[in-house]
Design a protein around this motif. Structure first.
Motif, PDB file in Angstrom:
ATOM      1  N   TYR A  70       0.821  -1.210   0.000  1.00 42.73           N
ATOM      2  CA  TYR A  70       0.000   0.000   0.000  1.00 42.73           C
ATOM      3  C   TYR A  70       0.862   1.271   0.000  1.00 42.73           C
ATOM      4  CZ  TYR A  70      -3.171   3.649   1.559  1.00 42.73           C
ATOM      5  OH  TYR A  70      -3.866   4.824   1.667  1.00 42.73           O
ATOM      6  N   PRO A  71       1.893   1.375   0.858  1.00 43.49           N
ATOM      7  CA  PRO A  71       2.772   2.548   0.768  1.00 43.49           C
ATOM      8  C   PRO A  71       3.476   2.657  -0.589  1.00 43.49           C
ATOM      9  CG  PRO A  71       3.062   1.455   2.868  1.00 43.49           C
ATOM     10  CD  PRO A  71       2.224   0.554   2.037  1.00 43.49           C
ATOM     11  N   LEU A  97       2.335   1.696  -3.568  1.00 41.37           N
ATOM     12  CA  LEU A  97       1.384   2.223  -4.543  1.00 41.37           C
ATOM     13  C   LEU A  97       1.051   3.688  -4.245  1.00 41.37           C
ATOM     14  CD1 LEU A  97      -1.008  -0.853  -4.859  1.00 41.37           C
ATOM     15  CD2 LEU A  97       0.779  -0.136  -6.452  1.00 41.37           C
ATOM     16  N   SER A  98       0.914   4.031  -2.972  1.00 39.34           N
ATOM     17  CA  SER A  98       0.645   5.424  -2.606  1.00 39.34           C
ATOM     18  C   SER A  98       1.801   6.329  -3.020  1.00 39.34           C
ATOM     19  CB  SER A  98       0.410   5.533  -1.105  1.00 39.34           C
ATOM     20  OG  SER A  98      -0.711   4.785  -0.703  1.00 39.34           O
ATOM     21  N   ASN A  99       3.028   5.848  -2.839  1.00 44.96           N
ATOM     22  CA  ASN A  99       4.194   6.641  -3.217  1.00 44.96           C
ATOM     23  C   ASN A  99       4.230   6.868  -4.725  1.00 44.96           C
ATOM     24  OD1 ASN A  99       6.931   7.742  -2.261  1.00 44.96           O
ATOM     25  ND2 ASN A  99       7.480   6.423  -3.969  1.00 44.96           N
ATOM     26  N   TYR A 132       1.666   7.153  -6.615  1.00 49.62           N
ATOM     27  CA  TYR A 132       0.673   8.199  -6.877  1.00 49.62           C
ATOM     28  C   TYR A 132       1.210   9.577  -6.491  1.00 49.62           C
ATOM     29  CZ  TYR A 132      -3.354  11.198  -6.011  1.00 49.62           C
ATOM     30  OH  TYR A 132      -4.226  12.265  -5.990  1.00 49.62           O
ATOM     31  N   PHE A 133       1.878   9.672  -5.331  1.00 45.56           N
ATOM     32  CA  PHE A 133       2.427  10.952  -4.889  1.00 45.56           C
ATOM     33  C   PHE A 133       3.479  11.481  -5.862  1.00 45.56           C
ATOM     34  CE2 PHE A 133       1.451   9.462  -0.334  1.00 45.56           C
ATOM     35  CZ  PHE A 133       0.166   9.981  -0.422  1.00 45.56           C
ATOM     36  N   ALA A 178       9.168  11.576  -4.006  1.00 46.04           N
ATOM     37  CA  ALA A 178       8.473  10.316  -4.272  1.00 46.04           C
ATOM     38  C   ALA A 178       8.891   9.741  -5.620  1.00 46.04           C
ATOM     39  CB  ALA A 178       6.965  10.534  -4.222  1.00 46.04           C
TER      40      ALA A 178
END
Length: 299
Positions: free
Chosen positions: A36-37, A39-41, A43-44, A271
């Motif tokens: 999850y981090p 994939l979030s990174n 996106y960021f 990121a």
């Protein structure tokens, strides 16, 4: 058609439940704290976002374009490649030479092995602080030694190239012991009868080393190549302590810190750097496992 065995079906369901009971919590933790981090990174990395800001604007792939086309990005890649190549080669070559020396049964060899390995287990922060005192042009030990011989201490912290040389020396010194100990274990695993047979055949020391010892050390060399490249590309603590501003020492991880948490506060660009770092490390490891491992002799 043959009917399924009810007992076998129950056994498979029971095995599946046992697997989920033991592996399920671990899989959930990995998904929550790794994927999850990640994939979030990703996106960021497509945002223009300042660390701590409540809003952000879309940047598309501009952060990646900047990383590969800007002068600052080019300098970061130059420093990263130089630091990684020099530290990996120097640590492995010097580690092998030290292992060859420590492999002989001589008085004090145990103390020598302990002394060589000790820096590796020390804190990188502590190591950096000690070496800061050594390299200090005015108060440092190195400056006193040079002045005793009539020479002047270089400005290690002001010159970008000298700063890179300085952190390379310290990093190799700290990690030399790890390579030496691993090489020593590899040397001790080589059957002594093979070495003795080569001596009986009148093979010289260099011939025995390059034709016998080094090929049998290929699993050790492969292991150290993978681990030292990954470690060098993620080096941070020594660089941060010895050169806080990143003058000449902004490797990819250090630049990530400066952009995300340092004076720039550009979380989106940081990121993007971390995503590229992940891809590069994954590609390097996959290449080594796919092509270089073929040259490894495990027997």
């Amino acid at each position: 058609m043959p009917t399924a065995n009810p007992h076998r079906q129950r056994q498979r369901r029971r095995d599946a439940l046992v697997f989920l009971a033991f592996a399920g919590p671990n899989l959930l933790l990995i998904a929550a704290f790794v994927y999850y981090p990640l994939l979030s990174n990703a996106y960021f990395s497509t945002l223009n976002w300042r660390m701590g800001a409540t809003s952000a604007t879309s940047a598309g792939i501009d952060n990646y374009i900047r990383l590969f086309t800007s002068p600052q990005g080019a300098e970061m890649w130059r420093v990263t490649i130089t630091f990684t190549v020099v530290t990996v080669v120097a640590s492995m070559v010097l580690g092998l030479l030290v292992a060859l020396a420590l492999g002989h049964r001589i008085p004090g060899v145990t103390a020598g092995r302990t002394a060589i390995f000790s820096p590796y287990v020390l804190s990188g922060v502590g190591v950096g602080m000690v070496w800061n005192f050594i390299f200090d042009p005015q108060l440092g030990v190195l400056g006193h030694v040079l002045r005793a011989f009539g020479a002047r201490s270089p400005e290690w912290y002001l010159d970008a190239d000298l700063a890179l040389v300085m952190v390379i020396v310290v990093y190799v010194w700290k990690h030399l012991g790890f390579c030496a100990v691993v090489f020593l274990a590899g040397l001790q695993s080589i059957p002594s009868d093979l070495i003795e047979a080569a001596r009986i055949d009148r093979a010289g020391a260099l011939t025995r080393f390059f034709k016998l010892t080094l090929p049998l050390l290929s699993p050790t060399v492969f292991f150290l190549t993978v681990t030292t490249i990954l470690s060098s590309m993620q080096a941070f603590d020594i660089l941060k302590i010895m050169t806080p501003s990143g003058n000449g020492t902004s490797t990819i991880v250090f630049e990530l810190f400066l952009q995300g948490f340092g004076p720039y506060q550009n979380a989106g660009y940081a990121a993007a750097i971390s995503v590229v770092l992940f891809v590069v490390l994954f590609a390097i490891t996959a290449f080594q496992m796919r092509f270089i491992e073929r040259r490894v002799h495990y027997a």
